[in-house]
Each structure stands twice: as structure tokens, then as C-alpha cells.
Design an enzyme around this catalytic site. Structure first.
Site, PDB file in Angstrom:
ATOM      1  N   GLU A 282     -35.331  30.575  11.081  1.00 35.17           N
ATOM      2  CA  GLU A 282     -34.434  29.745  11.315  1.00 35.17           C
ATOM      3  C   GLU A 282     -32.978  30.087  11.120  1.00 35.17           C
ATOM      4  O   GLU A 282     -32.268  29.511  10.097  1.00 35.17           O
ATOM      5  CB  GLU A 282     -34.898  28.453  10.562  1.00 35.17           C
ATOM      6  N   GLY A 284     -28.842  30.068  11.375  1.00 33.19           N
ATOM      7  CA  GLY A 284     -27.862  29.154  11.529  1.00 33.19           C
ATOM      8  C   GLY A 284     -26.654  29.926  11.637  1.00 33.19           C
ATOM      9  O   GLY A 284     -26.001  29.930  12.903  1.00 33.19           O
ATOM     10  N   TYR A 325     -16.834  31.729  -2.157  1.00 32.65           N
ATOM     11  CA  TYR A 325     -17.314  33.167  -2.054  1.00 32.65           C
ATOM     12  C   TYR A 325     -16.528  34.205  -2.051  1.00 32.65           C
ATOM     13  O   TYR A 325     -17.002  35.348  -2.096  1.00 32.65           O
ATOM     14  CB  TYR A 325     -18.537  33.114  -0.939  1.00 32.65           C
ATOM     15  N   CYS A 352      -3.315  21.096  -3.121  1.00 30.10           N
ATOM     16  CA  CYS A 352      -2.604  21.403  -4.464  1.00 30.10           C
ATOM     17  C   CYS A 352      -3.491  22.387  -5.443  1.00 30.10           C
ATOM     18  O   CYS A 352      -3.560  21.914  -6.616  1.00 30.10           O
ATOM     19  CB  CYS A 352      -2.453  19.791  -4.996  1.00 30.10           C
ATOM     20  N   GLU A 353      -3.640  23.441  -4.871  1.00 28.34           N
ATOM     21  CA  GLU A 353      -4.219  24.415  -5.591  1.00 28.34           C
ATOM     22  C   GLU A 353      -3.687  25.621  -5.300  1.00 28.34           C
ATOM     23  O   GLU A 353      -3.784  26.074  -4.132  1.00 28.34           O
ATOM     24  CB  GLU A 353      -5.884  24.202  -5.461  1.00 28.34           C
ATOM     25  N   TYR A 382     -20.629  26.996   8.661  1.00 26.76           N
ATOM     26  CA  TYR A 382     -20.166  26.753   7.004  1.00 26.76           C
ATOM     27  C   TYR A 382     -18.592  26.607   6.984  1.00 26.76           C
ATOM     28  O   TYR A 382     -18.218  26.596   5.860  1.00 26.76           O
ATOM     29  CB  TYR A 382     -20.781  27.496   6.151  1.00 26.76           C
TER      30      TYR A 382
HETATM   31  N1  LLP Z   1     -33.111  28.185   6.207  1.00 25.26           N
HETATM   32  C1  LLP Z   1     -33.035  27.817   4.901  1.00 25.26           C
HETATM   33  C2  LLP Z   1     -34.165  27.262   4.047  1.00 25.26           C
HETATM   34  C3  LLP Z   1     -31.985  27.808   4.338  1.00 25.26           C
HETATM   35  O1  LLP Z   1     -31.426  27.479   2.872  1.00 25.26           O
HETATM   36  C4  LLP Z   1     -30.794  28.460   5.065  1.00 25.26           C
HETATM   37  C5  LLP Z   1     -29.529  28.527   4.645  1.00 25.26           C
HETATM   38  C6  LLP Z   1     -30.992  28.846   6.399  1.00 25.26           C
HETATM   39  C7  LLP Z   1     -32.199  28.721   6.721  1.00 25.26           C
HETATM   40  C8  LLP Z   1     -29.916  29.389   7.575  1.00 25.26           C
HETATM   41  O2  LLP Z   1     -29.346  30.573   6.851  1.00 25.26           O
HETATM   42  P1  LLP Z   1     -28.246  31.353   7.733  1.00 25.26           P
HETATM   43  O3  LLP Z   1     -28.855  31.719   9.122  1.00 25.26           O
HETATM   44  O4  LLP Z   1     -27.299  30.175   8.115  1.00 25.26           O
HETATM   45  O5  LLP Z   1     -27.807  32.228   6.692  1.00 25.26           O
HETATM   46  N2  LLP Z   1     -22.794  27.877   2.752  1.00 25.26           N
HETATM   47  C9  LLP Z   1     -22.818  29.431   2.656  1.00 25.26           C
HETATM   48  C10 LLP Z   1     -24.369  29.596   3.246  1.00 25.26           C
HETATM   49  C11 LLP Z   1     -25.730  28.834   2.379  1.00 25.26           C
HETATM   50  C12 LLP Z   1     -26.890  29.024   3.344  1.00 25.26           C
HETATM   51  C13 LLP Z   1     -27.702  27.991   2.746  1.00 25.26           C
HETATM   52  N3  LLP Z   1     -29.036  28.003   3.258  1.00 25.26           N
HETATM   53  C14 LLP Z   1     -21.901  30.182   3.438  1.00 25.26           C
HETATM   54  O6  LLP Z   1     -21.068  29.630   3.713  1.00 25.26           O
HETATM   55  O7  LLP Z   1     -22.244  31.515   3.305  1.00 25.26           O
END
Ligand code: LLP
Length: 432
Positions: A282, A284, A325, A352-353, A382
Site C-alpha cells: 500500500e 502512498g 522532519y 509568524c515563525e 504529505y
Molecule cells: N500503510 C500504512 C499502514 C501507513 O501507515 C503508511 C504511512 C503507508 C501505508 C504509506 O506510506 P508511504 O508509502 O507513503 O511511505 N507524513 C510523513 C509520512 C507518514 C507516513 C505514515 N504512514 C512524511 O511526510 O514523510
């Protein structure tokens, strides 16, 4: 440090550099900024479709797009058209996806604290997979399963693997709020307990070791640990989660989705996963990150002895990743993409930061300054999904481009949008 032009490899697949403009999907970024204003998220549909299709075919059927990385109706429909399911982590994501017309049979439901209403909705619509996270959730399912309905589940396992990534986005280790630990036997117990609940079908296991991961070693290690439970419980599916990393800046390189899939499949086979078990994933970020660029207009140039600041019309409200991050990005001047970039600047937003930094050290052409249209590539994941209204700033618009056409998929938030939650108008009729 770089004085070379921005590498095209960071941009969407259909990008063309002209002398005084950049085209994506056959559409001029200069024109997009004029027509829709800035800041503006621009997504290349061809890149989105290529990545989605690659993900759908790199594993067995049932691969899901992690919608938390970027969600609106248009992307939900696009990924489904390309053969993916959609992973939702909250009722809000599920609601949007259902409103977008996605069949419930394409929805995968996640969450480490699914609210009673969310569980009820998943049961009512009949989702593709419900990923069970913890014992309390099993109790809630037991209360609801009366033998008249069925639920296809995966059991989320924490394999005890440390992915090499930022602490906040690694999730596979034992000390985690997600899933049932493998080592303690709680994962096996969860499978057994769920199997006693009438109507619950344990289809398989699931793990997710983290995000922005650059090699298959972590997946290999997790598979080495999890395959035995798959085999001994006789389940028919194993989902390896998301996590495939992308290159954000010059010098980084990431696996393609095809390479990731091949690497994970080879590791699974090596660790004895039977061929009959459906291996799914899965992702993203790997689907949406590189498809997106953000356009900003420079409003202020400020020189201090240490450096030059360029302030743009967006900031941490449309891309909080540098603040959260310490993530690095590049930038380029849209009207001179082929120019050398000798000018080092810090690109900041208008919040404002002091920490409101978009690019800590960007390299831009010498003449980039007030009024310039600049872009940050690889902002498709994201960014919008974690955008905020901090300082009462409206979220930017989002445009999809393809074959020379641009379509607005999310309009810019207006002043009216920003006051729509006000209940007490305080006597001022324009507020509420
Ligand atoms: N599956 C689950 C259960 C997850 O928790 C996540 C991401 C994904 C799939 C998708 O992961 P990806 O393929 O996108 O790496 N906000 C953070 C990333 C948080 C990811 C949370 N979970 C950032 O901007 O790097």
C-alpha cells in the site's frame, strides 16, 4: 551545493524545460500561475497514472494507494481507474473516498484507534479489507458481529524491524503504537481470537515498517520473521505496507516501484512464502510525490550577513515537512529552468515563525528575486494532505494537468471558507 540547472529527474515525467518556461503535461507553469494564482499544487496525471499502474502490477491484485499521502476525489478515482484499492486511515478519509464514488469493495480500512462510528461504517458498507490493529478493536468487533454479516480482515503485525528512516515515520519496531507484536505471540493470538468471531474472515497479515525507505533490506528482514506466521496460520494474503522512498534532492536515488515489487517478491520467495499467498502492498508517497510541484511567487528578498532570504507566498501551511522532519527540497526558477543556479538562498514562508522554512539552502539563478515564479519539485506527497490554516491562511488550489489541459480539482480556500466554522458572530453579520 549546486550551480547546475535543476535535474529533470526530480520533476514529473512529462516535464519539458523551455528557455523561459516549464511545461508539465503539455501545460505552461507560467500560465497556470497566472490563471489559478499561487501558491499552487500542480500534479501531472501521466506520472500519477504510471506510478499507480506500476504499483497495481508490481504485486498481486489488491494493492492499495495510501490516501493519507494525498487525497481528493480526483486522485481517489484516478488510482481506482488504474487498478488500485484505496487505503483509508480515518472515517474522514473513508467518507471522502465513498463520496468520490469509489466502491466499498475497493476500500482498505486502517487505524490504531478506529472510532465506533468508523467501525460501524466499515461494516455497513462492506469494505475490501479491515486491518485489525489491537485487542480493544477485536472486542468492538465481537460486540458487532452478530452472525448476519461478514468482514474480511488482515491482522496488523509489528515485525520488530527498525527501518532506517526518521523516527516519527518508522513504525515496524516493537515499541510502536501500531499492531500486534510478533515476538510476544500476540499476533498469532489475534488471528486465533478473530477466527472465533462469527462472520470474521481472517484473510491475511499486514505489516508496515515505515516510510521513505530506500532499500529492500527492512522488508527482507520483516518477511524473514513474518512468513512463518503466514504459513502456520494458513492465511491467503500478506500485505507489506507502504514506505517506498523517493528522491527529493539532487544526488538521491530511489528504487522504482517495479524494482521495489521485484525485490520484495524475491525476498518473500526466499523466505518461503508460498506462491499461492497473495503478496500486496500500500504505497502512498511513491505514487504521488514526484507527480507534484508547488508554485510560489517571491515577495521579499532580505539580505543579512549570513545569507539571503527569499520569502514566498506559501510556507509551512502548505508544506510542513521541512519543519516536522527537517526534510530537504530543491527549488528552481520557472522562467529560467536551464540557467545556472549560483545564488544560494533560504526560501521561507510568510508564517509568524522563524522555523517556517521551505528550503533551507536553495540554489537559484542569479537574477531570481522579487516577483519571480519559483517551484519546489517532489511536493506531491504529505504536503497538501498535511496542510493547515495556520495564521488563517487558506489552503492552495490543486490542478491536474494532462495532454495540454489543466483542470482544477481543489479550489483555493477563500476568506468565507475560513470563517465557515464560526458559530458566534459577535454581532458582526459578516462573521457567521
Ligand atoms: N500503510 C500504512 C499502514 C501507513 O501507515 C503508511 C504511512 C503507508 C501505508 C504509506 O506510506 P508511504 O508509502 O507513503 O511511505 N507524513 C510523513 C509520512 C507518514 C507516513 C505514515 N504512514 C512524511 O511526510 O514523510
Amino acid at each position: 551545493m549546486s550551480s547546475r540547472p535543476i535535474p529533470r529527474s526530480l520533476l514529473p515525467d512529462t516535464t519539458t524545460f523551455l528557455e523561459d518556461d516549464v511545461e508539465v503535461g503539455g501545460v505552461s507553469l507560467v500560465h497556470l500561475a497566472e490563471r489559478f494564482g499561487t501558491p499552487l499544487f500542480v500534479y501531472d496525471e501521466a506520472t500519477l497514472r504510471q506510478r499507480a499502474r506500476a504499483a497495481a502490477t508490481a504485486f498481486s491484485p489488491g494493492v492499495a494507494f495510501a490516501s493519507k499521502s494525498f487525497l481528493c476525489g480526483a486522485i481517489a478515482r484516478l488510482v481506482v481507474e488504474e487498478g488500485l484499492c484505496v487505503d483509508v486511515a480515518t472515517g474522514g478519509e473513508m467518507d471522502l473516498v465513498l463520496r468520490a464514488g469509489v466502491e466499498p469493495s475497493r476500500i482498505v480500512v486502517h487505524g490504531n484507534n478506529k472510532l465506533p462510528d468508523e467501525i460501524d461504517q466499515a461494516l455497513a458498507v462492506g469494505v475490501h479489507r479491515f486491518v485489525v490493529d489491537n485487542e480493544n478493536e477485536i472486542d468492538r468487533l465481537r460486540e458487532r458481529m452478530d452472525g448476519t454479516r461478514s468482514l474480511d480482515c488482515l491482522v496488523r503485525v509489528t515485525p520488530g524491524v527498525e527501518a532506517h528512516t526518521h523516527e516519527f515515520i518508522k513504525t515496524g519496531q516493537e515499541d510502536s503504537k501500531f499492531g500486534f507484536s510478533l515476538a510476544s505471540g500476540r499476533a498469532r493470538a489475534a488471528v486465533e481470537t478473530l477466527r472465533e468471531i462469527p462472520g470474521v474472515r481472517v484473510r491475511g497479515l499486514h505489516f508496515h515498517i515505515g516510510s521513505q525507505i530506500f532499500d529492500v533490506a527492512g522488508y527482507d528482514e520483516a518477511l524473514a520473521r513474518v512468513v512463518e506466521l503466514v504459513v502456520s496460520t494458513g492465511v491467503e494474503e500478506l500485505c507489506v505496507g507502504g514506505g517506498l522512498g523517493v528522491a527529493y534532492v539532487e544526488g538521491e536515488s530511489a528504487m522504482t516501484i517495479e524494482e521495489w515489487g521485484a525485490g520484495v517478491r524475491a525476498a518473500a520467495a526466499r523466505h518461503g512464502l508460498p506462491e499461492s499467498v497473495r503478496l500486496t502492498a500500500e504505497p502512498g508517497r511513491a505514487i504521488v510525490a514526484q507527480a507534484g510541484v508547488t508554485l510560489y511567487r517571491v515577495g521579499v528578498v532580505k539580505d543579512v550577513p549570513q545569507r539571503r532570504y527569499l520569502a514566498v507566498d506559501g510556507g509551512m501551511s502548505d508544506n510542513p515537512r521541512p519543519v516536522l522532519y527537517g526534510s530537504g527540497y530543491e527549488a528552481f526558477d520557472v522562467t529560467q529552468p536551464l540557467a545556472e543556479r549560483p545564488q544560494a538562498v533560504r526560501i521561507v514562508g510568510r508564517h509568524c515563525e522563524s522555523g517556517d522554512v521551505l528550503v533551507d539552502e536553495a540554489w537559484l539563478p542569479q537574477s531570481t528575486g522579487v516577483g519571480s515564479l519559483i517551484a519546489t519539485p517532489v511536493t506531491g506527497a504529505y504536503g497538501y494532505s498535511m496542510a493547515s490554516n495556520y495564521n488563517r491562511v487558506g489552503r492552495p488550489a490543486v490542478v491536474f494537468v494532462a495532454n495540454g489541459n489543466a483542470r482544477l480539482v481543489l479550489r483555493r480556500e477563500s476568506a468565507d471558507d475560513l470563517v465557515r466554522l464560526e458559530v458566534d458572530s459577535g454581532g458582526n453579520s459578516s462573521l457567521g
